[in-house]
Structure formats: structure tokens, C-alpha cells
Enzyme design. Sequence first.
Site, PDB file in Angstrom:
ATOM      1  N   ASP A  29       0.693  -1.369  -0.043  1.00 50.85           N
ATOM      2  CA  ASP A  29      -0.161   0.079  -0.600  1.00 50.85           C
ATOM      3  C   ASP A  29       0.324   1.409  -0.182  1.00 50.85           C
ATOM      4  OD1 ASP A  29      -2.288   1.201  -0.405  1.00 50.85           O
ATOM      5  OD2 ASP A  29      -2.532   1.099   2.344  1.00 50.85           O
ATOM      6  N   HIS A  46       2.587   2.787  -9.356  1.00 49.22           N
ATOM      7  CA  HIS A  46       2.554   1.440  -9.561  1.00 49.22           C
ATOM      8  C   HIS A  46       3.814   0.748  -9.528  1.00 49.22           C
ATOM      9  CE1 HIS A  46      -1.344   1.664  -7.577  1.00 49.22           C
ATOM     10  NE2 HIS A  46      -2.036   2.411  -9.057  1.00 49.22           N
ATOM     11  N   LEU A 140      11.564 -20.126  -4.452  1.00 49.33           N
ATOM     12  CA  LEU A 140      10.609 -19.080  -3.243  1.00 49.33           C
ATOM     13  C   LEU A 140       9.153 -19.531  -4.564  1.00 49.33           C
ATOM     14  CD1 LEU A 140      11.271 -16.076  -2.301  1.00 49.33           C
ATOM     15  CD2 LEU A 140       9.422 -16.427  -3.479  1.00 49.33           C
TER      16      LEU A 140
END
Length: 245
Positions: A29, A46, A140
Amino acid sequence: MASPTTSHSSAPPDHDPAAAARSVAIIMDGNGRWAAARSLPVAEGHREGARALRRTVEAAIDLGVDSLAVYAFSTENWSRPPDEVESIMELMDETIDRELPDLARQGVRTRFFGRRDRVPALLRDKMATLEVETAANERLHLWIAFDYGGRAELVEAARRVVEDGLEVEDVSEEALAARLFAPELPDPDLVIRTSGEQRVSNFLLWQSAYAEFVFTDTLWPDFGEDELRAALDEYARRGRRFGAR
Ligand code: FPP
């Protein structure tokens, strides 16, 4: 402690706060505020957020995280201005082309979870292709929540229970968990939210039942290895206090 192959269970959590967090989730956020502080369009926030995601995935590998789930686009984000929604779709597209293949070479397996029916068809195809291409990677597990909402996920799971014709006595936590968007996604040990907001915002409502939460004021585009390490340390400190008199 959850592992990427652990499925959900109604048993008490195997979540062990005394150990390092292996399954981490992040509510990324603050992109908008990062951009506004620089008088930049929100799309630039973004874009910088995508760079932070790349940094954070690489840091997560180094810090021994097995599973990283990130909230990239929520079911509610469709109500943002159309040009912002478009910029996030384009960014996801570019990230699949430019960043995720490099992460794949580092052993990252990427999967997306959420609704697929509203995502533009070309992007949907790219997402599916990347999932297939990285399926054998194990270093991962990166889970990208895209058009994801925890409530939508639970409604969909309930629908699947009905569609599958389960008897009332067979409706269990296991039955519901097996019908979530991504049944293999391990419950997070730790959920991090950036930018000072202290809300769950419809992320992993079911999966985070026993998670520890760490909130940081850092805006997502400024997040990276130091911040991830600090959150993991905070998790470990809580673990050491756990059980103390
Ligand atoms: C929240 O910031 C962030 C989003 C809604 C989008 C998240 C996208 C990224 C982190 C980029 C990486 C994702 C992709 C698609 C590759 P906000 O805009 O709500 O920030 P604000 O609360 O300051 O306005």
C-alpha cells in the site's frame, strides 16, 4: 509453521511463532501517496511499486522465505478511475514480460490467485503461461493476488461446495479450504502492510486466521530488503516473547 505444500486444516495452527517466518504475505500500500508526494501521476507510483516488488522478492529469497503472497489488485480496485486500472493491467503485463522471467531464472515459481474472468484475455493468457513455465521452480513460491478479494473467495468456495453436492455433514474447514482460489497457498505466518494503514482490506481472510501482523509506515515503493528484514525480526521477537511469563 506452514510450508508451500501444506494444505489447510482444521487442526490448531502449526504456526510456530518461535521460528522464522517462512510464509509471508504483503499488502503493498502507498503507491498513490508516494506519487502524490512527488507530484507524479499515480501510474508512476505503481511503476515504482513494481520495482519494489522485484527487490522484495529477491530479498525474500536471501532471507529464507519460502512463500510470498502479495496483494496486487483487489476485487474493489476495479472502481478506481479507468486510466489507473488500465495502468495497473499494463504494468502487470510488463512485469510478466520483463521482471518475472528473470525471477524465474532465480528459481521463483509464480502463481496468480483471484478471479480470472474479468482480467483482459491477453493478460490472462500470459499469467497462465508464466505459471506453466515456472511450475518446476522451488526456490521461492510467489503468489500474486490479482482481482482477489477474501469475501469473493469464500463465496466462490461455498458455491463449489454446493456444486460438488457435498452432504451437510461433509462441509468442514478442510472441504472449504480445498475450494479456495489457491488451495496450495500456505497460511501466512506473517502479514505485512505498508504505508501506515492498519486494515486487512479483504486480503487472505481465511488464510490469515493465525497470522502475526506487522504494520510499517514505509510506503510500498520505498520497501525493500531492510524493511523486509525488520518485519521478519519483529516476527521473531514476538516469537521469543511467546510463552514467556
Ligand atoms: C496500493 O497503493 C497498491 C495497489 C492498488 C496496486 C499495487 C500494485 C503494485 C504494488 C505494483 C506491482 C503490481 C503489479 C501489477 C506488477 P495505493 O494506490 O492504494 O496507494 P495509496 O493508498 O497511497 O493511494
